[in-house]
Design a protein around this motif. Structure first.
Motif, PDB file in Angstrom:
ATOM      1  N   GLY A 118      11.817  10.921   1.485  1.00 53.80           N
ATOM      2  CA  GLY A 118      12.629  10.007   2.430  1.00 53.80           C
ATOM      3  C   GLY A 118      12.794   8.721   1.645  1.00 53.80           C
ATOM      4  N   ILE A 119      13.505   7.670   2.389  1.00 55.96           N
ATOM      5  CA  ILE A 119      13.869   6.338   1.931  1.00 55.96           C
ATOM      6  C   ILE A 119      12.933   5.437   2.649  1.00 55.96           C
ATOM      7  N   TYR A 120      12.075   4.411   1.594  1.00 51.21           N
ATOM      8  CA  TYR A 120      11.046   3.705   2.232  1.00 51.21           C
ATOM      9  C   TYR A 120      11.558   2.246   2.564  1.00 51.21           C
ATOM     10  N   SER A 121      11.017   1.611   3.656  1.00 53.53           N
ATOM     11  CA  SER A 121      11.363   0.324   3.750  1.00 53.53           C
ATOM     12  C   SER A 121      10.139  -0.572   3.708  1.00 53.53           C
ATOM     13  N   ALA A 122      10.014  -1.703   3.416  1.00 56.51           N
ATOM     14  CA  ALA A 122       9.005  -2.526   3.271  1.00 56.51           C
ATOM     15  C   ALA A 122       8.267  -3.025   4.587  1.00 56.51           C
ATOM     16  N   VAL A 123       7.019  -2.976   4.842  1.00 53.57           N
ATOM     17  CA  VAL A 123       6.265  -3.069   6.011  1.00 53.57           C
ATOM     18  C   VAL A 123       5.422  -4.318   5.889  1.00 53.57           C
ATOM     19  N   PRO A 124       5.519  -5.443   6.670  1.00 51.28           N
ATOM     20  CA  PRO A 124       4.757  -6.747   6.238  1.00 51.28           C
ATOM     21  C   PRO A 124       3.158  -6.211   6.224  1.00 51.28           C
ATOM     22  N   ASP A 125       2.540  -6.730   5.363  1.00 51.63           N
ATOM     23  CA  ASP A 125       1.061  -6.433   5.294  1.00 51.63           C
ATOM     24  C   ASP A 125       0.334  -7.627   5.224  1.00 51.63           C
ATOM     25  N   THR A 126      -0.528  -7.882   5.976  1.00 52.57           N
ATOM     26  CA  THR A 126      -1.327  -9.217   6.237  1.00 52.57           C
ATOM     27  C   THR A 126      -2.723  -8.990   5.610  1.00 52.57           C
ATOM     28  N   GLY A 127      -3.141  -9.996   5.048  1.00 48.61           N
ATOM     29  CA  GLY A 127      -4.524 -10.155   4.638  1.00 48.61           C
ATOM     30  C   GLY A 127      -4.817  -9.528   3.225  1.00 48.61           C
ATOM     31  N   ARG A 128      -4.064  -8.771   2.598  1.00 51.29           N
ATOM     32  CA  ARG A 128      -4.359  -7.814   1.484  1.00 51.29           C
ATOM     33  C   ARG A 128      -3.152  -8.248   0.509  1.00 51.29           C
ATOM     34  N   PRO A 129      -3.718  -9.546  -0.571  1.00 51.56           N
ATOM     35  CA  PRO A 129      -2.615  -9.727  -1.624  1.00 51.56           C
ATOM     36  C   PRO A 129      -2.633  -8.806  -2.664  1.00 51.56           C
ATOM     37  N   GLY A 130      -1.251  -8.507  -3.223  1.00 52.94           N
ATOM     38  CA  GLY A 130      -1.137  -7.495  -4.298  1.00 52.94           C
ATOM     39  C   GLY A 130      -0.879  -6.381  -3.807  1.00 52.94           C
ATOM     40  N   VAL A 131      -0.866  -5.853  -2.443  1.00 52.64           N
ATOM     41  CA  VAL A 131      -0.559  -4.574  -1.836  1.00 52.64           C
ATOM     42  C   VAL A 131       0.667  -4.728  -1.189  1.00 52.64           C
ATOM     43  N   ILE A 132       1.410  -3.659  -1.514  1.00 52.42           N
ATOM     44  CA  ILE A 132       2.762  -3.234  -0.886  1.00 52.42           C
ATOM     45  C   ILE A 132       2.725  -2.300   0.065  1.00 52.42           C
ATOM     46  N   ARG A 133       3.177  -2.492   1.413  1.00 48.17           N
ATOM     47  CA  ARG A 133       3.402  -1.322   2.368  1.00 48.17           C
ATOM     48  C   ARG A 133       4.718  -1.046   2.386  1.00 48.17           C
ATOM     49  N   LEU A 134       4.904   0.475   2.464  1.00 51.63           N
ATOM     50  CA  LEU A 134       6.262   0.861   2.773  1.00 51.63           C
ATOM     51  C   LEU A 134       6.179   2.044   4.023  1.00 51.63           C
ATOM     52  N   GLN A 135       7.237   2.371   4.542  1.00 51.49           N
ATOM     53  CA  GLN A 135       7.392   3.402   5.520  1.00 51.49           C
ATOM     54  C   GLN A 135       8.516   3.826   5.616  1.00 51.49           C
ATOM     55  N   ASN A 136       8.515   5.431   5.909  1.00 57.11           N
ATOM     56  CA  ASN A 136       9.848   6.180   5.658  1.00 57.11           C
ATOM     57  C   ASN A 136       9.889   6.478   7.260  1.00 57.11           C
ATOM     58  N   TRP A 137      11.068   7.135   7.443  1.00 57.15           N
ATOM     59  CA  TRP A 137      11.360   7.684   8.807  1.00 57.15           C
ATOM     60  C   TRP A 137      10.563   8.793   9.519  1.00 57.15           C
ATOM     61  N   HIS A 138       9.893   9.497   8.676  1.00 61.03           N
ATOM     62  CA  HIS A 138       8.839  10.295   9.239  1.00 61.03           C
ATOM     63  C   HIS A 138       7.354   9.561   9.709  1.00 61.03           C
ATOM     64  N   GLY A 139       7.488   8.420   9.422  1.00 56.61           N
ATOM     65  CA  GLY A 139       6.007   7.483   9.817  1.00 56.61           C
ATOM     66  C   GLY A 139       5.097   7.607   8.708  1.00 56.61           C
ATOM     67  N   ILE A 140       5.690   7.917   7.533  1.00 57.23           N
ATOM     68  CA  ILE A 140       4.603   7.874   6.399  1.00 57.23           C
ATOM     69  C   ILE A 140       4.373   6.406   5.911  1.00 57.23           C
ATOM     70  N   VAL A 141       3.285   6.117   5.850  1.00 59.36           N
ATOM     71  CA  VAL A 141       2.761   4.649   5.325  1.00 59.36           C
ATOM     72  C   VAL A 141       2.625   4.899   3.801  1.00 59.36           C
ATOM     73  N   LEU A 142       3.121   4.365   3.004  1.00 59.71           N
ATOM     74  CA  LEU A 142       2.469   4.112   1.516  1.00 59.71           C
ATOM     75  C   LEU A 142       2.014   2.956   1.673  1.00 59.71           C
ATOM     76  N   VAL A 143       0.640   2.714   1.072  1.00 61.26           N
ATOM     77  CA  VAL A 143       0.024   1.529   0.451  1.00 61.26           C
ATOM     78  C   VAL A 143      -0.189   1.502  -0.916  1.00 61.26           C
ATOM     79  N   LEU A 144       0.523   0.819  -1.711  1.00 61.32           N
ATOM     80  CA  LEU A 144       0.276   0.765  -3.006  1.00 61.32           C
ATOM     81  C   LEU A 144       0.157  -0.575  -3.635  1.00 61.32           C
ATOM     82  N   ARG A 145      -0.527  -0.558  -4.778  1.00 65.85           N
ATOM     83  CA  ARG A 145      -0.620  -1.817  -5.619  1.00 65.85           C
ATOM     84  C   ARG A 145      -0.381  -1.555  -7.236  1.00 65.85           C
ATOM     85  N   GLY A 146      -0.158  -2.344  -7.894  1.00 67.05           N
ATOM     86  CA  GLY A 146      -0.029  -2.294  -9.248  1.00 67.05           C
ATOM     87  C   GLY A 146      -1.437  -1.691 -10.009  1.00 67.05           C
ATOM     88  N   ARG A 147      -1.300  -0.531 -10.970  1.00 67.76           N
ATOM     89  CA  ARG A 147      -2.289   0.065 -11.299  1.00 67.76           C
ATOM     90  C   ARG A 147      -3.412  -0.780 -12.014  1.00 67.76           C
TER      91      ARG A 147
END
Length: 140
Positions: free
Chosen positions: A94-123
């Motif tokens: 799917g296509i992911y949209s950014a979701v606000p993430d509070t309290g965790r610097p350096g972390v990116i949260r994305l969500q697709n229409w299936h409800g899957i949430v990706l919590v990613l950070r640089g390696r």
């Protein structure tokens, strides 16, 4: 050309957000997988790449696209993280949209229409200098 790409990307983000608000999938039997994604600049501004999903003891190859790297972004970005609310490996598609993430610097949260949430950070723990909203993931 760049303006029309942004308009299309914005439109897709709006559609994805509307789909997420309109359709809330049941998250019963949801599981977590681990994700590694490598994004490379394929053109002056656009990026794409590949990755792997480890889910329920299996490894799945991923195809990644729709990333806006920018002319001054890193030529390669390595991301690691988790995929939450997975029912099957195909749920990651799917296509992911950014979701606000509070309290965790350096972390990116994305969500697709299936409800899957990706919590990613640089390696290496650094927030990547790429725009991941509009990220498109599919199984290879």
């Amino acid at each position: 050309m760049l303006g029309s790409f942004r308009a299309i990307k914005f439109g897709l983000a709006i559609l994805a957000a509307a789909a997420m608000l309109g359709i809330t999938p049941a998250l019963s039997h949801a599981a977590t997988g681990s994700v590694r994604i490598t994004v490379s600049r394929t053109g002056f501004i656009f990026g794409g790449g590949s990755g792997t999903l480890h889910f329920q003891g299996n490894r799945y190859s991923l195809r990644v696209g729709g990333v806006s790297v920018g002319p001054f972004g890193a030529p390669r970005v390595d991301l690691v993280g988790r995929a939450y609310h997975m029912r099957t490996a195909a749920s990651i598609h799917g296509i992911y949209s950014a979701v606000p993430d509070t309290g965790r610097p350096g972390v990116i949260r994305l969500q697709n229409w299936h409800g899957i949430v990706l919590v990613l950070r640089g390696r290496h723990g650094v927030k990547p200098s790429v725009d991941l909203s509009g990220l498109e993931i599919s199984l290879r």
